[in-house]
Design a protein around this motif. Structure first.
Motif, PDB file in Angstrom:
ATOM      1  N   LEU A  96      -2.886   0.332  -9.483  1.00  0.00           N
ATOM      2  CA  LEU A  96      -1.855   0.587  -8.482  1.00  0.00           C
ATOM      3  C   LEU A  96      -2.341   0.204  -7.085  1.00  0.00           C
ATOM      4  CD1 LEU A  96       0.982   1.649  -8.010  1.00  0.00           C
ATOM      5  CD2 LEU A  96       0.042   3.965  -7.842  1.00  0.00           C
ATOM      6  N   GLU A  97      -3.620   0.447  -6.820  1.00  0.00           N
ATOM      7  CA  GLU A  97      -4.185   0.092  -5.515  1.00  0.00           C
ATOM      8  C   GLU A  97      -4.143  -1.421  -5.296  1.00  0.00           C
ATOM      9  OE1 GLU A  97      -8.173   1.238  -3.031  1.00  0.00           O
ATOM     10  OE2 GLU A  97      -8.454   0.556  -5.096  1.00  0.00           O
ATOM     11  N   TYR A  98      -4.592  -2.195  -6.282  1.00  0.00           N
ATOM     12  CA  TYR A  98      -4.597  -3.661  -6.159  1.00  0.00           C
ATOM     13  C   TYR A  98      -3.181  -4.197  -5.966  1.00  0.00           C
ATOM     14  CZ  TYR A  98      -9.517  -4.342  -7.447  1.00  0.00           C
ATOM     15  OH  TYR A  98     -10.881  -4.352  -7.458  1.00  0.00           O
ATOM     16  N   GLU A  99      -2.260  -3.712  -6.800  1.00  0.00           N
ATOM     17  CA  GLU A  99      -0.889  -4.212  -6.724  1.00  0.00           C
ATOM     18  C   GLU A  99      -0.233  -3.850  -5.396  1.00  0.00           C
ATOM     19  OE1 GLU A  99       0.681  -6.235  -8.864  1.00  0.00           O
ATOM     20  OE2 GLU A  99      -1.239  -6.340  -9.897  1.00  0.00           O
ATOM     21  N   THR A 100      -0.526  -2.657  -4.898  1.00  0.00           N
ATOM     22  CA  THR A 100       0.051  -2.223  -3.622  1.00  0.00           C
ATOM     23  C   THR A 100      -0.481  -3.061  -2.472  1.00  0.00           C
ATOM     24  OG1 THR A 100       0.282   0.053  -4.443  1.00  0.00           O
ATOM     25  CG2 THR A 100       0.374  -0.257  -2.059  1.00  0.00           C
ATOM     26  N   LEU A 104       1.574  -5.457   0.175  1.00  0.00           N
ATOM     27  CA  LEU A 104       1.544  -5.164   1.613  1.00  0.00           C
ATOM     28  C   LEU A 104       1.271  -6.419   2.432  1.00  0.00           C
ATOM     29  CD1 LEU A 104      -0.308  -1.715   1.795  1.00  0.00           C
ATOM     30  CD2 LEU A 104       1.956  -2.227   2.729  1.00  0.00           C
ATOM     31  N   ASP A 105       0.579  -7.394   1.817  1.00  0.00           N
ATOM     32  CA  ASP A 105       0.266  -8.645   2.514  1.00  0.00           C
ATOM     33  C   ASP A 105       1.417  -9.647   2.480  1.00  0.00           C
ATOM     34  OD1 ASP A 105      -2.223  -7.806   3.256  1.00  0.00           O
ATOM     35  OD2 ASP A 105      -3.217  -8.617   1.486  1.00  0.00           O
ATOM     36  N   GLN A 106       2.455  -9.321   1.721  1.00  0.00           N
ATOM     37  CA  GLN A 106       3.581 -10.233   1.604  1.00  0.00           C
ATOM     38  C   GLN A 106       4.664  -9.904   2.633  1.00  0.00           C
ATOM     39  OE1 GLN A 106       4.745  -9.747  -2.465  1.00  0.00           O
ATOM     40  NE2 GLN A 106       2.838 -10.622  -3.273  1.00  0.00           N
ATOM     41  N   ARG A 107       5.590 -10.824   2.782  1.00  0.00           N
ATOM     42  CA  ARG A 107       6.697 -10.615   3.712  1.00  0.00           C
ATOM     43  C   ARG A 107       7.767  -9.777   3.021  1.00  0.00           C
ATOM     44  NH1 ARG A 107       8.592 -16.180   6.313  1.00  0.00           N
ATOM     45  NH2 ARG A 107       9.876 -14.666   7.458  1.00  0.00           N
ATOM     46  N   VAL A 108       7.797  -8.495   3.351  1.00  0.00           N
ATOM     47  CA  VAL A 108       8.767  -7.573   2.771  1.00  0.00           C
ATOM     48  C   VAL A 108       9.459  -6.816   3.890  1.00  0.00           C
ATOM     49  CG1 VAL A 108       7.488  -7.306   0.619  1.00  0.00           C
ATOM     50  CG2 VAL A 108       7.025  -5.758   2.509  1.00  0.00           C
ATOM     51  N   LYS A 115       7.282   2.301   2.031  1.00  0.00           N
ATOM     52  CA  LYS A 115       7.098   2.905   0.714  1.00  0.00           C
ATOM     53  C   LYS A 115       5.790   2.458   0.071  1.00  0.00           C
ATOM     54  CE  LYS A 115      12.039   3.502   0.038  1.00  0.00           C
ATOM     55  NZ  LYS A 115      13.259   3.202  -0.747  1.00  0.00           N
ATOM     56  N   LEU A 116       5.375   1.234   0.362  1.00  0.00           N
ATOM     57  CA  LEU A 116       4.087   0.763  -0.130  1.00  0.00           C
ATOM     58  C   LEU A 116       2.934   1.512   0.534  1.00  0.00           C
ATOM     59  CD1 LEU A 116       4.739  -3.093  -0.257  1.00  0.00           C
ATOM     60  CD2 LEU A 116       4.456  -1.563  -2.216  1.00  0.00           C
ATOM     61  N   ARG A 117       3.078   1.794   1.810  1.00  0.00           N
ATOM     62  CA  ARG A 117       2.051   2.584   2.508  1.00  0.00           C
ATOM     63  C   ARG A 117       1.988   4.000   1.940  1.00  0.00           C
ATOM     64  NH1 ARG A 117       4.242   0.278   7.571  1.00  0.00           N
ATOM     65  NH2 ARG A 117       2.941  -1.497   8.177  1.00  0.00           N
ATOM     66  N   PHE A 118       3.138   4.553   1.629  1.00  0.00           N
ATOM     67  CA  PHE A 118       3.187   5.880   1.007  1.00  0.00           C
ATOM     68  C   PHE A 118       2.436   5.850  -0.324  1.00  0.00           C
ATOM     69  CE2 PHE A 118       4.882   9.136  -1.721  1.00  0.00           C
ATOM     70  CZ  PHE A 118       5.124  10.215  -0.900  1.00  0.00           C
ATOM     71  N   THR A 119       2.642   4.786  -1.095  1.00  0.00           N
ATOM     72  CA  THR A 119       1.963   4.626  -2.392  1.00  0.00           C
ATOM     73  C   THR A 119       0.453   4.527  -2.209  1.00  0.00           C
ATOM     74  OG1 THR A 119       3.904   3.484  -3.293  1.00  0.00           O
ATOM     75  CG2 THR A 119       1.822   3.201  -4.466  1.00  0.00           C
ATOM     76  N   LYS A 120       0.046   3.775  -1.213  1.00  0.00           N
ATOM     77  CA  LYS A 120      -1.382   3.634  -0.912  1.00  0.00           C
ATOM     78  C   LYS A 120      -2.003   4.993  -0.587  1.00  0.00           C
ATOM     79  CE  LYS A 120      -4.354   1.593   2.638  1.00  0.00           C
ATOM     80  NZ  LYS A 120      -4.371   0.778   3.867  1.00  0.00           N
ATOM     81  N   GLU A 121      -1.314   5.802   0.213  1.00  0.00           N
ATOM     82  CA  GLU A 121      -1.811   7.133   0.554  1.00  0.00           C
ATOM     83  C   GLU A 121      -1.855   8.032  -0.671  1.00  0.00           C
ATOM     84  OE1 GLU A 121       0.723   8.533   3.652  1.00  0.00           O
ATOM     85  OE2 GLU A 121       0.015   7.051   5.130  1.00  0.00           O
ATOM     86  N   TRP A 122      -0.864   7.889  -1.543  1.00  0.00           N
ATOM     87  CA  TRP A 122      -0.830   8.693  -2.766  1.00  0.00           C
ATOM     88  C   TRP A 122      -2.050   8.389  -3.636  1.00  0.00           C
ATOM     89  CZ3 TRP A 122      -0.700   7.708  -7.986  1.00  0.00           C
ATOM     90  CH2 TRP A 122      -0.318   8.771  -8.821  1.00  0.00           C
ATOM     91  N   VAL A 123      -2.411   7.122  -3.743  1.00  0.00           N
ATOM     92  CA  VAL A 123      -3.590   6.726  -4.525  1.00  0.00           C
ATOM     93  C   VAL A 123      -4.850   7.371  -3.945  1.00  0.00           C
ATOM     94  CG1 VAL A 123      -5.100   4.791  -5.127  1.00  0.00           C
ATOM     95  CG2 VAL A 123      -2.624   4.552  -5.352  1.00  0.00           C
TER      96      VAL A 123
END
Length: 290
Positions: A96-100, A104-108, A115-123
């Motif tokens: 999950l960390e790698y995929e997140t 995050l480096d892509q244009r979103v 939500k990706l930052r939230f996921t990173k913090e959750w990990v």
């Protein structure tokens, strides 16, 4: 209507706020199912659903497509649902960390990035929880061991004994933590002094395939008509594969040998020996050497 649209991958991808796709496998089912999924009509629960067996990249994209449909605590509940069901917690968090990070480096959109930052913090929180739980279990084991070796004495003040045991346990556990940390640092400095490689995959999604390649290479043997049962290598074990990965691949340099052994076993099991690509590669390696 919602179920109909989401059961069709074309419409689902149109509806979703699409982001860059990784170069995952184009073979259906050739991926590690960190997140639970089923084949069938779309459902509004936490599981993933596909009309047919998905490709690796489609599977990974759908993890984040579904995540994007949640907000706040619902995101945590979604991640927790899959985390509790996957046996190797550290592997789940690493995936999950790698995929997140890659997304995050892509244009979103700003919303998706939040939500990706939230996921990173959750990990990170989950990793801390595991670390704390391991420390608690270690202290409990130490305390139990001390109680087992201490003689029973009715004249001993139980309250004072309990307090002494707790104090000694805390000091011992702290000292063990220091020794382990120091040993890891010393081992790392010794390893760093070796002539090692600095190989790094361009895409971490290929990691399991690389490990599988080493496993296939390790087991190459001659065809029966040439030399029945003759192995290419006289000695080559999973321990050697782990050593190669740890010494020469950037991702594994900070990992302990037993952790790498688990990664090797997981990769070997996730990519089945019966898969056509694996069988073709196995045959090609045999033909190359023999």
């Amino acid at each position: 209507m919602r179920k109909f649209l989401y059961s069709n991958m074309f419409y689902r991808n149109m509806i979703s706020d699409l982001f860059g796709r990784s170069s995952g496998s184009e073979t259906p089912g050739l991926f590690t199912p960190y997140f639970q999924y089923s084949i069938g009509p779309y459902q509004s629960d936490f599981s993933l659903y596909f009309p047919k067996e998905p490709y690796g990249r489609r599977y990974k994209n759908e993890i984040f497509n579904k995540l994007n449909g949640y907000n706040g605590a619902d995101i945590a509940d979604y991640l927790e649902f899959h985390f509790t069901r996957y046996p190797d917690k550290q592997a789940f968090l690493k995936f999950l960390e790698y995929e997140t990070y890659s997304r995050l480096d892509q244009r979103v959109s700003a919303t998706r990035k939040q939500k990706l930052r939230f996921t990173k913090e959750w990990v990170q929180e989950k990793r801390q929880e595991i670390r704390v739980q391991q420390q608690v279990e270690m202290r409990q084991n130490i305390e139990q061991g001390i109680r087992e070796v201490l003689p029973l004495n009715n004249n001993v003040n139980q309250a004072n004994l309990d307090e002494s045991i707790m104090e000694f346990t805390q000091k011992l556990a702290f000292r063990i933590d220091q020794i382990v940390a120091g040993t890891e640092e010393r081992m790392q400095s010794i390893t760093d002094s070796f002539v090692t490689g600095n190989i790094e995959l361009n895409n971490q999604n290929h990691q399991d395939k690389l490990i599988k390649l080493f496993r296939l290479l390790k087991n190459v043997q001659a065809p029966t008509e040439i030399a029945k049962g003759e192995q290419l290598f006289k000695r080559f074990s999973d321990t050697d594969v782990a050593a190669i990965l740890r010494l020469h691949f950037e991702t594994f340099k900070s990992k302990q040998p037993n952790t790498i052994q688990v990664a090797i076993k997981r990769a070997d099991e996730s990519i089945r020996d019966t898969h056509p690509k694996v069988k073709n590669l196995e045959k090609a390696l045999q033909e190359y050497f023999y």
